[in-house]
Every structure is written in structure tokens, then in C-alpha cells.
Design an enzyme around this catalytic site. Structure first.
Site, PDB file in Angstrom:
ATOM      1  N   ASP A 135       0.878  -1.237  -0.138  1.00 50.38           N
ATOM      2  CA  ASP A 135      -0.148  -0.041  -0.048  1.00 50.38           C
ATOM      3  C   ASP A 135       0.556   1.297  -0.100  1.00 50.38           C
ATOM      4  O   ASP A 135       1.982   1.503   0.428  1.00 50.38           O
ATOM      5  CB  ASP A 135      -0.963  -0.183   1.157  1.00 50.38           C
ATOM      6  CG  ASP A 135       0.081  -0.075   2.645  1.00 50.38           C
ATOM      7  OD1 ASP A 135       0.859  -0.508   2.871  1.00 50.38           O
ATOM      8  OD2 ASP A 135      -1.253   1.147   3.674  1.00 50.38           O
ATOM      9  N   GLU A 171       0.561  -1.245   5.375  1.00 45.67           N
ATOM     10  CA  GLU A 171       1.845  -0.408   6.302  1.00 45.67           C
ATOM     11  C   GLU A 171       1.465   0.892   6.855  1.00 45.67           C
ATOM     12  O   GLU A 171       1.423   1.656   7.538  1.00 45.67           O
ATOM     13  CB  GLU A 171       3.024  -1.012   5.555  1.00 45.67           C
ATOM     14  CG  GLU A 171       4.158  -0.116   6.908  1.00 45.67           C
ATOM     15  CD  GLU A 171       4.924   0.997   6.700  1.00 45.67           C
ATOM     16  OE1 GLU A 171       5.591   1.082   7.515  1.00 45.67           O
ATOM     17  OE2 GLU A 171       3.865   1.834   5.665  1.00 45.67           O
TER      18      GLU A 171
END
Length: 462
Positions: free
Chosen positions: A106, A171
Site C-alpha cells: 500500500d 503498513e
């Protein structure tokens, strides 16, 4: 004269052959580099920005790359819709602790209108700069792992240790449904991991930055309460007055910490950083155009009974957490000033120690061969490593360190401005290609190291 002419002709032919061979090698190298950059662009063009990352497409891309490399792949969802993609390159000696190369899929959102090139177009300009969200943080590293393995496989290298690659979600929003669950899983336990590599930061100079620990985030909300009253009256212990006293106390602490950084006494990652990220106060106006009310939406002649402020605190592992918590309770939000702050009001608090009660740091001395091996491998690939640092923010590496494992943060980007989360994030293609060679050297060095096993580690610890 005939033999001399024949000799000259033979020499010219050899020169021509060498020239053609050089041109062919250069063409193949250029073709290979173009393909590598093209694959990087494909990954960057997948919009995995929070809060709606396209994990389905990124997973398909990673698995397809694994197939071309002959790597085993497995997709695990500890939380539905949030895949952990796990790749495996089996080693010749599977009982040796394995190597884990971790990256997150991400990225943070981008304000498109503030970029010179669209953030998910992966535009390559005439200077070789590749503009894209994730070009530094950290899609570059995930693809560099794969390209390094591609190069090692083409050279015929076979690892002694098993090499795992993990592509984890979320994350950028804390990693709780990604790396944290992965690190706590039975699957991770079965992998027998001995060393973890994760992300680092770009370096403005020629030295690559290496991180052995990181500051842990404590996200704090302080709330003040007081009696409401007329906007013209001076009250003791009003909500706004007390909150402003706390903000001023925190500001002085922040300034003292920052002064040590500016004076060169400590690095950024070695001090406690505190930044106010929101302020919420005021009584919303139910109407407009009435005395005491403005179109701004707040009642202007009424002191509010509640006020809140939010702070992003980053705590290095060298700080005593109990001392900091005491300071929060007694100085920054004391009950004597009608502050309702309690330790349980932390919205997010990550421990600075591992599960064994030790500071969550990875050794960078002779007690940790993995660090020495990384330095050696970077040097072999004509790179330079700077002084090891504490990462100023937070990464998924903390979840592996919490288990007592060594974890090193490293992103091979030298002579590059630090642009993670910034507008116009970019990475130069030459630096990206060089980073692949750096990882080839690191993976080869790590995967060939058979100095000790996990059992020997345990005995040494005892």
C-alpha cells in the site's frame, strides 16, 4: 607485400568483431534495463493508495512475477480483503534459518493536482526520474528484491538458505492487519526466519542509510473540560485555557528535543518528537445571522466546556517509557487543571521493548553477523554504508523486532532527496537499477552464509 596485407586485414576483422560484440552487449544491456524499468512502472501504476488500495490487482501482478521466476507463491488473508503475498525460493540447506525480505504494497494518498505528473502514471522524464506514488515508499524495494533474484537465477546461483519475500498490506495505516498478524501467525513461526530486511530511507549523499531500530508511535489525545461561560468573562481553569497551557508545555519540550538535533548532539531518530496534529474546540453555531453567531459556524460569545488536541509522539527505544508517561500525566495533562487525560486514552501506543523486555533494537556490532554481512555485501557492489541510525518514523520491522528477531531497514537510494509521502515523489532509474545490484550482492551473501544455525544462536544466548 601480400602477407602484410593479409595480416592487416585479419587484425581489422578482429577489431570489427570486438566492436560488434560490444554493440550487441550494450544493446542487450539496454534492452534488459528497459524491461526492468517497464516492470517497475507496471507495479507503480497499480493504485494501492489508502483508504481504498487495489490489493487484488497488486496481488495478481506479484504472483505473475513469481511465476516467471519459478518462485513458490502463497496468498494468505489474515483479514478478509487484505492479502499477504508470500514467495519462497527454497535453499539447499532448509534447516538453516531463512531470510525474509519484507515490503508493503500500500501507499499513502496523493493530491493529484499538486503533482507535476499524475502520481499513478509512472512518468519517466528526460533526466531518468520516475515520478510515482510509491517510487520511494516502498514499491521500489519490493520490485528490486524480485529483480535481484531474477539476476541471481540467471547467473546460476542457488541459495543455501531459503529466501522468503513477503508483500504485506496496510503498513501505511499501522500494519495491524498485515505485518503484525503475519509476524504473530503459525505460518511465520514455521518459516524459521533468522533475519528480516525491511524499508529504509533515501539518502541525499553517496552513503546508503541503514536502520537498526525505530521510534515507536504514541498517538495521544488530551481532553480538557471546564464550565461554559460568556465570551467576555475571565474564568479560572476554563477548558481552552487549560488546554493551551498543556500545548505550551508540550511545545517547550518539543523545542528542547529539536534543539539537540539542530545542534548536532543527537540524530532525529534519537529524540522524542511531538507534533500536534489536530485541535478540536468551540461550540457549533445552530444558526447564522443572529447576534453572537457568525457564518464561520461557531458561537463567538460562548466559551466552550470541552477542548481536545491530538499529538503524534514518536518514542525512540532508548527512552524510558515510564518517565515519559509520568510526564504526560503530571505535567502535560494534570487532573489539577481539569484535564481528563488518562494513560488509557492513548489511541495508539506501540511498546519500545520486545516481548522479552529488551529494547527493540538490532545489534550493529560483532555480535550480529547479519549487519557485518550487509556492510560487506554493499561494499562488494561498490556502495557505501553510513552510520547506522534509528528510523525517525515507524515501519513494519517493529513487529519482527518485537519477536526478538534482528531486522534491518534498508532502501538502496543514494544521492536522492527524501520524498516519501511528499508531492512529486520520484526515483531516478539509474539509482533504481544500481539498487538491484546492491540487493543481488546482499541476497547472495546472506543466502550463502552458513556460519551458524538457530540452535547455535540459542545456545550462545543462554
Amino acid at each position: 607485400m601480400e602477407p602484410i596485407l593479409r595480416k592487416t586485414s585479419r587484425a581489422s576483422l578482429l577489431q570489427l568483431l570486438f566492436f560488434l560484440l560490444s554493440i550487441t552487449q550494450l544493446f542487450n544491456l539496454t534492452k534488459s534495463s528497459t524491461e526492468i524499468i517497464s516492470r517497475f512502472q507496471q507495479y507503480l501504476r497499480i493504485n494501492t493508495a489508502q483508504p481504498y488500495p487495489n490489493y487484488s490487482q497488486s496481488t495478481q501482478f506479484i504472483v505473475s512475477q513469481a511465476k516467471t521466476l519459478g518462485l513458490e507463491s502463497e496468498t494468505i488473508e489474515f483479514v478478509k480483503g487484505k492479502p499477504v503475498v508470500l514467495l519462497k525460493w527454497p535453499g539447499k540447506t532448509p534447516n538453516l534459518p531463512s531470510i525474509l525480505l519484507n515490503s508493503h504494497t500500500d501507499v499513502v494518498p496523493a493530491e493529484h493536482h499538486k503533482w507535476v505528473h499524475p502520481p499513478f502514471q509512472a512518468h519517466l522524464d528526460q533526466d531518468g526520474n520516475l515520478f510515482a506514488r510509491g517510487s520511494q515508499d516502498m514499491k521500489c524495494v519490493g520490485l528490486q528484491y524480485l529483480e535481484a533474484i531474477r539476476g541471481l537465477k540467471e547467473s546460476g546461483f542457488k541459495p543455501d538458505r531459503t529466501v522468503y519475500l513477503s508483500f504485506v498490506p496496510d503498513e501505511e495505516i499501522g500494519g495491524h492487519d498485515g505485518a503484525e498478524r503475519f509476524a504473530e501467525s503459525d505460518k511465520f513461526q514455521s518459516m524459521n526466519v533468522g533475519i528480516v530486511l525491511d524499508e529504509g530511507l533515501a539518502s541525499p549523499d553517496e552513503n546508503y542509510r541503514v536502520f537498526y531500530a525505530e521510534r515507536c508511535p504514541w498517538w495521544l489525545v488530551i481532553k480538557a473540560t471546564g464550565a461554559p461561560g460568556h465570551g467576555s468573562k475571565l474564568y479560572d481553569n476554563s477548558a481552552m485555557e487549560n488546554l493551551l497551557k498543556s500545548i505550551e508545555s508540550i511545545r517547550r519540550f518539543r523545542a528542547a528535543q529539536f534543539d539537540m538535533v539542530k545542534a548536532g548532539l543527537k540524530a532525529e531518530g534519537e529524540v522524542v518528537s511531538v507534533n500536534m496534529v489536530f485541535l478540536k474546540a468551540g461550540t457549533p453555531s445552530p444558526t447564522e445571522g443572529v447576534e453572537g453567531h457568525l457564518s464561520l459556524g461557531f458561537v463567538m460569545n460562548l466559551q466552550p466546556s470541552e477542548a481536545e488536541a491530538g499529538f503524534d509522539i514518536r518514542v525512540p527505544p532508548t527512552t524510558d517509557p515510564e518517565y515519559l508517561e509520568k510526564r504526560l500525566a503530571e505535567e502535560w495533562a494534570p487532573s489539577s487543571r481539569n484535564m481528563t487525560f488518562q494513560l488509557g486514552q492513548f489511541k495508539h501506543k506501540v511498546p519500545v521493548h520486545d516481548k522479552f523486555g529488551k529494547p527493540a533494537v538490532t545489534a550493529t556490532d560483532n555480535s550480529n553477523p547479519w549487519y557485518s554481512l550487509l556492510e560487506e555485501a554493499v561494499k562488494k557492489a561498490d556502495g557505501k554504508v553510513g552510520k547506522p541510525e534509528i528510523f525517525p518514523a515507524s515501519t513494519d520491522a517493529r513487529y519482527f523486532r518485537h519477536r526478538g528477531l534482528p531486522a534491518i531497514g534498508f532502501s538502496p537510494m543514494a544521492n536522492t532527496p527524501i520524498l516519501l509521502h511528499d508531492h512529486n515523489e520520484f526515483l531516478n532509474q539509474a539509482e533504481y537499477l544500481k539498487g538491484i545490484k546492491i540487493y543481488e550482492s546482499i541476497i547472495k551473501t546472506y543466502a550463502s552464509f552458513i556460519g551458524y544455525s538457530r540452535d547455535e544462536e540459542s545456545r550462545a544466548e543462554l
